[in-house]
Design an enzyme around this catalytic site. Structure first.
Site: not given
Length: 453
Positions: A95, A254
């Site tokens: 991430s 995300d």
């Protein structure tokens, strides 16, 4: 021993905490606990190829099929699981973390992150020796079991159109609303990450003029002084090209952070406020409720209250936001960090979908981005980390209770106090919000002094 799974899958420095043998076991576990067909995607990290090879080897060793989506945002994998009718998905990404880190997160057949209980069972499976050890135990117990061999082994199939399916999903969600981004100039920072292959194209198909930076990658530059956690390059680009809005993603896209034409940051709270109000006006805000966490800005709560929208606050972590949404049937939830879940459109945090739905709301409002975001006034927030011997027991100490009560009396309805133990360190986070920054700072320091005594 520390739990293998964190709040967002397994994560650590590649080939140190997150090794190829661990990825292999996670591949086996995906087949054993989810099913035979697993979509596999990754971000742009150098270690992605190594971990992908090991993960796929684990899937194949358990007799499963790996559908290889290649470099693709995390929400793209969640979507593909549903679109391809797979049993689950695996994303190789850390991430927003630096390039030397990597991670593996798993999705179920509906594209949702796994519950804690299932992650605990997977962890037990891995620590007990994986599929080989499980088969040995079954045989020893007189059960019929055998490791897949020869023609029973699994294999890998490339998914050639994975990014295209994801792009089309985002684009069609806006076209279905009769919205076009024509006449809009967008500055975009993809952070040398997976969204480099998807967000620029999606925004251009919707009619926007897109100026993009950091859309190349070498495996060692993801998130480095760019993207959603480092907004300085985006701010410079917005000013340089005269953009109407700026968009920045983290490595696996995300999450998203936005920016006004004036260079002011638009965080997840403000994004959610704009989207929730737009949804209410369109009659699609399920339960008349927006979900956030205890760390959301008090200005968000006040903005929603003034608009007649209820706010439910959960523990910190998008998984807890999602659990509340699924349990009560709510359709929007998010975090200040830019994780936004729009359940009408995807099953997990989706930076591209969040950005395009926000821009559609802006278009409908007929306002400039900064004016539309003025529905929420961000309260000044003071956060102090205090090292303590017993982080769990601090909040109940009489001296701390008295200090918090004194601060709350000073703040009244226009402020709040939050004490939260860190999940990983012997630290208590003292957070105070107030309309006045000096008052927030004064109260936070007073409480922190007592907490650390």
């Amino acid at each position: 021993m520390a739990r293998l799974f964190g709040t967002d899958g397994v994560r650590g420095v590649a080939n140190a905490e997150l090794t190829a043998p661990l990825a292999y076991r996670l591949g086996q576990a995906a087949v054993v606990f989810l099913g035979k067909t697993i979509v596999v995607g990754k971000d742009t990290r150098l270690s992605g190829d190594m971990l992908e090879s090991a993960l796929v080897a684990g899937i194949a060793s358990a007799g499963g099929t790996a559908l290889l989506a290649g470099v693709i945002p995390t929400p793209g994998v969640a979507l593909l699981v549903r679109e391809l009718g797979a049993a689950g998905g695996a994303v190789i990404s850390a991430s927003h973390n630096p390039p030397e880190y990597n991670g593996i997160k798993l999705f179920d057949a509906k594209g949702f992150k796994l519950p804690d209980e299932l992650e605990d069972r997977i962890e037990e499976f891995i620590t007990a020796g994986g599929l080989e050890a499980m088969v040995e135990r079954q045989v020893a117990a007189g059960e019929e079991a055998a490791m897949p061999t020869g023609n029973d082994l699994g294999f890998a199939i490339p998914v050639e159109q994975g990014c295209e399916i994801y792009i089309n999903h985002a684009v069609s969600s806006i076209q279905a609303q009769g919205i076009s981004f024509e006449g809009m100039k967008i500055a975009l920072d993809t952070g040398h990450g997976a969204s480099s292959l998807t967000s620029p194209e999606a925004l251009r198909r919707l009619g926007a003029e897109v100026v993009v930076i950091n859309d190349d990658f070498d495996g060692m530059d993801i998130n480095v002084k760019c993207g959603s956690t480092h907004l300085e390059p985006l701010r410079a680009l917005v000013a340089e090209v005269g953009a109407d809005v700026g968009i920045a993603h983290d490595g696996d896209a995300d999450r998203v952070m936005l920016m006004t034409a004036e260079g002011d940051e638009i965080d997840g709270d403000m994004i959610e406020a704009v989207c929730a109000l737009d949804m209410k006006e369109r009659g699609v805000l399920s339960g008349n409720t927006a979900v956030s966490t205890v760390m959301c800005n008090l200005g968000f709560v006040h903005a929603m209250r003034d608009a007649g929208i209820d706010v439910v606050q959960t523990k910190v972590g998008d998984r807890y936001v999602l659990e509340e949404m699924r349990d009560k049937g709510y359709t929007i939830g998010g975090e200040q960090s830019g994780h936004m879940i729009l359940l009408e459109h995807n099953s997990t945090g989706d930076g591209l979908m969040t950005a395009v739905q926000f821009l559609a709301a802006i278009k409908r409002s007929g306002k400039a981005v900064a004016d539309a975001c003025a529905v929420m006034t961000r309260f000044p927030q003071e956060l102090i980390n205090v090292r303590v011997a017993d982080k769990e027991g601090v909040a109940a100490r009489p001296d701390v209770v008295m200090a918090v009560a004194a601060a709350e009396e000073k703040l009244g309805d226009n402020g709040r106090v939050l004490l939260r133990p860190s999940g990983t360190e012997p630290v208590v986070r003292v957070m105070v919000e107030a309309l006045d920054a000096d008052l927030a700072r004064e109260c936070a320091r007073a409480i922190a002094e007592v907490v650390g005594a």
